[in-house]
Design a protein around this motif. Structure first.
Motif, PDB file in Angstrom:
ATOM      1  N   LYS A 194       0.866  -1.174   0.000  1.00 29.96           N
ATOM      2  CA  LYS A 194       0.000   0.000   0.000  1.00 29.96           C
ATOM      3  C   LYS A 194       0.904   1.225   0.000  1.00 29.96           C
ATOM      4  O   LYS A 194       1.785   1.357   0.855  1.00 29.96           O
ATOM      5  N   VAL A 195       0.714   2.099  -0.983  1.00 28.58           N
ATOM      6  CA  VAL A 195       1.570   3.280  -1.121  1.00 28.58           C
ATOM      7  C   VAL A 195       0.690   4.518  -1.186  1.00 28.58           C
ATOM      8  O   VAL A 195      -0.212   4.617  -2.023  1.00 28.58           O
ATOM      9  N   ASN A 196       0.960   5.471  -0.311  1.00 24.73           N
ATOM     10  CA  ASN A 196       0.202   6.717  -0.260  1.00 24.73           C
ATOM     11  C   ASN A 196       0.921   7.817  -1.027  1.00 24.73           C
ATOM     12  O   ASN A 196       2.146   7.871  -1.048  1.00 24.73           O
ATOM     13  N   GLY A 197       0.146   8.702  -1.657  1.00 28.85           N
ATOM     14  CA  GLY A 197       0.711   9.859  -2.330  1.00 28.85           C
ATOM     15  C   GLY A 197       0.779   9.732  -3.841  1.00 28.85           C
ATOM     16  O   GLY A 197       1.201  10.669  -4.514  1.00 28.85           O
ATOM     17  N   MET A 198       0.358   8.615  -4.394  1.00 32.81           N
ATOM     18  CA  MET A 198       0.384   8.436  -5.847  1.00 32.81           C
ATOM     19  C   MET A 198      -0.909   8.981  -6.436  1.00 32.81           C
ATOM     20  O   MET A 198      -1.990   8.694  -5.922  1.00 32.81           O
ATOM     21  N   HIS A 221       2.908  10.337 -13.756  1.00 38.23           N
ATOM     22  CA  HIS A 221       4.275  10.649 -13.329  1.00 38.23           C
ATOM     23  C   HIS A 221       4.645   9.785 -12.121  1.00 38.23           C
ATOM     24  O   HIS A 221       5.765   9.284 -12.030  1.00 38.23           O
ATOM     25  N   CYS A 222       3.714   9.618 -11.216  1.00 45.48           N
ATOM     26  CA  CYS A 222       3.939   8.775 -10.038  1.00 45.48           C
ATOM     27  C   CYS A 222       4.238   7.340 -10.474  1.00 45.48           C
ATOM     28  O   CYS A 222       5.164   6.704  -9.969  1.00 45.48           O
ATOM     29  N   VAL A 223       3.438   6.847 -11.402  1.00 47.79           N
ATOM     30  CA  VAL A 223       3.628   5.488 -11.914  1.00 47.79           C
ATOM     31  C   VAL A 223       5.023   5.335 -12.502  1.00 47.79           C
ATOM     32  O   VAL A 223       5.765   4.408 -12.158  1.00 47.79           O
ATOM     33  N   GLN A 251      11.477   8.028  -3.591  1.00 48.89           N
ATOM     34  CA  GLN A 251      10.820   8.754  -4.681  1.00 48.89           C
ATOM     35  C   GLN A 251       9.788   9.757  -4.139  1.00 48.89           C
ATOM     36  O   GLN A 251       9.162  10.481  -4.904  1.00 48.89           O
ATOM     37  N   GLY A 252       9.602   9.786  -2.810  1.00 47.22           N
ATOM     38  CA  GLY A 252       8.703  10.752  -2.191  1.00 47.22           C
ATOM     39  C   GLY A 252       7.346  10.212  -1.798  1.00 47.22           C
ATOM     40  O   GLY A 252       6.423  10.990  -1.527  1.00 47.22           O
ATOM     41  N   TYR A 253       7.197   8.910  -1.756  1.00 43.68           N
ATOM     42  CA  TYR A 253       5.917   8.287  -1.410  1.00 43.68           C
ATOM     43  C   TYR A 253       6.012   7.575  -0.064  1.00 43.68           C
ATOM     44  O   TYR A 253       7.092   7.216   0.371  1.00 43.68           O
ATOM     45  N   ASP A 254       4.863   7.366   0.550  1.00 47.28           N
ATOM     46  CA  ASP A 254       4.807   6.733   1.854  1.00 47.28           C
ATOM     47  C   ASP A 254       4.286   5.302   1.709  1.00 47.28           C
ATOM     48  O   ASP A 254       3.174   5.094   1.231  1.00 47.28           O
ATOM     49  N   VAL A 255       5.125   4.341   2.085  1.00 44.46           N
ATOM     50  CA  VAL A 255       4.704   2.942   2.052  1.00 44.46           C
ATOM     51  C   VAL A 255       4.061   2.619   3.394  1.00 44.46           C
ATOM     52  O   VAL A 255       4.713   2.714   4.433  1.00 44.46           O
ATOM     53  N   ALA A 256       2.773   2.284   3.350  1.00 42.59           N
ATOM     54  CA  ALA A 256       2.013   2.029   4.581  1.00 42.59           C
ATOM     55  C   ALA A 256       2.280   0.639   5.117  1.00 42.59           C
ATOM     56  O   ALA A 256       2.729  -0.234   4.446  1.00 42.59           O
TER      57      ALA A 256
END
Length: 66
Positions: free
Chosen positions: A7-11, A15-17, A61-66
């Motif tokens: 689960k990744v938050n912030g996408m 561009h995120c992909v 990459q700037g995302y939060d892995v929950a």
């Protein structure tokens, strides 16, 4: 090969992909982002990488892995 769905938050966009999938590819991890679900499915060799290392690449990459 180990398969995990994270689960990744912030996408929110393509561009995120590209950012996440590209960074994972650089370290030899097969990754597939699902924006609708907010997840990243990864496949990697546990003899070469740890799950924590995979998570760190996504977080770098700037995302939060929950």
């Amino acid at each position: 090969m180990t398969n995990v769905v994270l689960k990744v938050n912030g996408m929110s966009c393509n561009h995120c992909v590209n950012s996440i999938e590209g960074a994972l590819k650089e370290i030899g991890v097969e990754g597939k982002v699902d924006l609708g679900e907010g997840t990243v499915a990864v496949a990697f060799d546990e003899n070469q990488l740890t799950l924590d290392a995979v998570k760190e690449v996504i977080e770098d990459q700037g995302y939060d892995v929950a």
